[in-house]
Write an enzyme that holds these catalytic residues in place. Sequence first.
Site, PDB file in Angstrom:
ATOM      1  N   ASP A   9      33.178  41.181  36.886  1.00  0.00           N
ATOM      2  CA  ASP A   9      34.036  42.348  36.749  1.00  0.00           C
ATOM      3  C   ASP A   9      33.105  43.512  36.385  1.00  0.00           C
ATOM      4  OD1 ASP A   9      36.378  43.938  36.240  1.00  0.00           O
ATOM      5  OD2 ASP A   9      36.015  43.607  34.103  1.00  0.00           O
ATOM      6  N   LEU A  10      33.553  44.729  36.553  1.00  0.00           N
ATOM      7  CA  LEU A  10      32.673  45.877  36.257  1.00  0.00           C
ATOM      8  C   LEU A  10      32.970  46.480  34.877  1.00  0.00           C
ATOM      9  CD1 LEU A  10      30.565  48.009  37.226  1.00  0.00           C
ATOM     10  CD2 LEU A  10      32.479  49.272  38.208  1.00  0.00           C
ATOM     11  N   ASP A  11      34.183  47.057  34.772  1.00  0.00           N
ATOM     12  CA  ASP A  11      34.544  47.777  33.545  1.00  0.00           C
ATOM     13  C   ASP A  11      34.685  46.790  32.381  1.00  0.00           C
ATOM     14  OD1 ASP A  11      34.803  50.364  34.777  1.00  0.00           O
ATOM     15  OD2 ASP A  11      36.685  49.707  35.654  1.00  0.00           O
ATOM     16  N   THR A  17      33.154  51.346  30.426  1.00  0.00           N
ATOM     17  CA  THR A  17      33.827  52.543  30.935  1.00  0.00           C
ATOM     18  C   THR A  17      35.211  52.730  30.326  1.00  0.00           C
ATOM     19  OG1 THR A  17      34.239  51.121  32.801  1.00  0.00           O
ATOM     20  CG2 THR A  17      32.717  52.934  33.170  1.00  0.00           C
ATOM     21  N   LYS A  45      43.342  47.732  30.240  1.00  0.00           N
ATOM     22  CA  LYS A  45      42.127  47.050  30.697  1.00  0.00           C
ATOM     23  C   LYS A  45      42.431  46.067  31.820  1.00  0.00           C
ATOM     24  CE  LYS A  45      39.232  47.603  26.671  1.00  0.00           C
ATOM     25  NZ  LYS A  45      38.595  46.985  25.511  1.00  0.00           N
ATOM     26  N   GLY A  46      41.685  46.173  32.903  1.00  0.00           N
ATOM     27  CA  GLY A  46      41.830  45.243  34.017  1.00  0.00           C
ATOM     28  C   GLY A  46      42.994  45.557  34.939  1.00  0.00           C
ATOM     29  N   ARG A  49      45.031  51.516  38.589  1.00  0.00           N
ATOM     30  CA  ARG A  49      45.277  52.903  38.167  1.00  0.00           C
ATOM     31  C   ARG A  49      46.769  53.221  38.092  1.00  0.00           C
ATOM     32  NH1 ARG A  49      42.414  57.111  41.892  1.00  0.00           N
ATOM     33  NH2 ARG A  49      40.728  55.634  41.495  1.00  0.00           N
ATOM     34  N   SER A 114      36.134  43.940  41.104  1.00  0.00           N
ATOM     35  CA  SER A 114      36.682  44.959  40.204  1.00  0.00           C
ATOM     36  C   SER A 114      37.962  45.570  40.744  1.00  0.00           C
ATOM     37  CB  SER A 114      35.638  46.074  40.027  1.00  0.00           C
ATOM     38  OG  SER A 114      36.202  47.196  39.396  1.00  0.00           O
ATOM     39  N   ALA A 115      38.858  45.939  39.830  1.00  0.00           N
ATOM     40  CA  ALA A 115      40.096  46.613  40.219  1.00  0.00           C
ATOM     41  C   ALA A 115      39.856  48.090  40.514  1.00  0.00           C
ATOM     42  CB  ALA A 115      41.113  46.492  39.081  1.00  0.00           C
ATOM     43  N   SER A 116      38.679  48.577  40.139  1.00  0.00           N
ATOM     44  CA  SER A 116      38.445  50.020  40.205  1.00  0.00           C
ATOM     45  C   SER A 116      38.133  50.520  41.607  1.00  0.00           C
ATOM     46  CB  SER A 116      37.289  50.394  39.282  1.00  0.00           C
ATOM     47  OG  SER A 116      36.958  51.756  39.451  1.00  0.00           O
ATOM     48  N   ASN A 118      36.639  53.248  41.840  1.00  0.00           N
ATOM     49  CA  ASN A 118      35.407  53.998  41.586  1.00  0.00           C
ATOM     50  C   ASN A 118      34.204  53.071  41.422  1.00  0.00           C
ATOM     51  OD1 ASN A 118      36.423  56.820  41.287  1.00  0.00           O
ATOM     52  ND2 ASN A 118      37.677  55.871  39.698  1.00  0.00           N
ATOM     53  N   LYS A 145      44.728  42.179  39.948  1.00  0.00           N
ATOM     54  CA  LYS A 145      44.645  41.091  38.975  1.00  0.00           C
ATOM     55  C   LYS A 145      45.925  41.127  38.134  1.00  0.00           C
ATOM     56  CE  LYS A 145      39.675  41.967  38.580  1.00  0.00           C
ATOM     57  NZ  LYS A 145      38.585  42.505  37.750  1.00  0.00           N
ATOM     58  N   GLU A 169      34.607  37.997  33.037  1.00  0.00           N
ATOM     59  CA  GLU A 169      35.743  38.928  32.875  1.00  0.00           C
ATOM     60  C   GLU A 169      35.989  39.297  31.417  1.00  0.00           C
ATOM     61  OE1 GLU A 169      38.189  40.801  33.645  1.00  0.00           O
ATOM     62  OE2 GLU A 169      38.169  40.694  35.819  1.00  0.00           O
ATOM     63  N   ASP A 170      36.359  40.557  31.176  1.00  0.00           N
ATOM     64  CA  ASP A 170      36.681  40.971  29.801  1.00  0.00           C
ATOM     65  C   ASP A 170      38.183  41.141  29.585  1.00  0.00           C
ATOM     66  OD1 ASP A 170      36.839  43.353  31.402  1.00  0.00           O
ATOM     67  OD2 ASP A 170      36.945  44.475  29.526  1.00  0.00           O
TER      68      ASP A 170
HETATM   69  C1  BG6 Z   1      39.660  48.366  35.922  1.00  0.00           C
HETATM   70  C2  BG6 Z   1      39.798  48.914  34.524  1.00  0.00           C
HETATM   71  O1  BG6 Z   1      38.381  47.842  36.109  1.00  0.00           O
HETATM   72  O2  BG6 Z   1      39.878  49.393  36.879  1.00  0.00           O
HETATM   73  C3  BG6 Z   1      41.162  49.564  34.370  1.00  0.00           C
HETATM   74  O3  BG6 Z   1      39.648  47.871  33.585  1.00  0.00           O
HETATM   75  C4  BG6 Z   1      41.347  50.631  35.446  1.00  0.00           C
HETATM   76  O4  BG6 Z   1      41.265  50.115  33.082  1.00  0.00           O
HETATM   77  C5  BG6 Z   1      41.156  50.012  36.822  1.00  0.00           C
HETATM   78  O5  BG6 Z   1      42.646  51.203  35.343  1.00  0.00           O
HETATM   79  C6  BG6 Z   1      41.297  51.020  37.956  1.00  0.00           C
HETATM   80  O6  BG6 Z   1      40.237  51.927  37.903  1.00  0.00           O
HETATM   81  P1  BG6 Z   1      40.098  53.219  38.822  1.00  0.00           P
HETATM   82  O7  BG6 Z   1      38.661  53.611  38.643  1.00  0.00           O
HETATM   83  O8  BG6 Z   1      40.402  52.788  40.217  1.00  0.00           O
HETATM   84  O9  BG6 Z   1      41.073  54.227  38.324  1.00  0.00           O
HETATM   85 MG    MG Z   2      37.211  44.732  32.938  1.00  0.00          MG
END
Ligand code: BG6
Ligand code: MG
Length: 222
Positions: A9-11, A17, A45-46, A49, A114-116, A118, A145, A169-170
């Site tokens: 996982d990233l964040d 972050t 967390k996790g 958005r 990662s769910a992000s 970004n 997730k 994973e955190d």
């Molecule tokens: C996850 C974070 O990795 O990404 C969440 O733990 C975050 O807190 C999610 O909401 C989505 O991130 P982003 O960068 O797409 O807004």
């Molecule tokens: Mg995480």
Amino acid sequence: MDLQLAIFDLDGVIVDTAKYHFLAWKRLAEEMGIEFTKQDNERLKGVSRMRSLDILLEIGGQVHTEADKEVLADKKNTWYVEYIDQMDASEILPGVLPFLAELRGKGVKVALGSASKNARRILDRINLTGYFDAIVDGNLVSKAKPDPEVFALGASLLNIRPEHAVVFEDAQAGVEAALRAEMIAIGVGDPQTLAAAHHVIPGFARFGLAELESVLEEKRTI
Ligand code: BG6
Ligand code: MG
């Protein structure tokens, strides 16, 4: 277990972050007259958005149209991106870099799950993109997730079966996703919060391939 793939996982695992997510959501919350605490931030967390925004609106007892929600989420993301654009390699959490290098050196594939949306931007900022054989982020998956899609896709992109994969994973939702993907789940953080994981570590400062192998040895019967 024959270890072939480590998915990160990233964040909260590679970088912290959560503090930037918090600052950006807090700014939005203040603008909207919603009280938003660090404890509330734990719930994000996790989580994706849009789901994060829904939780914020739930806390504030507010209801908005889908179109408004898009605008609000974009606004938060613009502020979040301003923070992450200031990041550099010094923000990589302790022990992560040597562990990634060690895994690659031993022929274990490395993937991001990662769910992000970004994620690639952050990996580029911290100069880590080149360490990953596959990058699965919020732009590639349709189910967030705790759905296992993000990890299952990482393994299938690399032609590796789930029983040969380990996930770091955190977040609770991430541990659940890893378990549902039928992979070994290593929690990074608080053992109580992450009790569902096969094993929990505080971080990578004193964790390398030897420690991972001994955890896997213990879990051989799973
Ligand atoms: C996850 C974070 O990795 O990404 C969440 O733990 C975050 O807190 C999610 O909401 C989505 O991130 P982003 O960068 O797409 O807004
Ligand atoms: Mg995480």
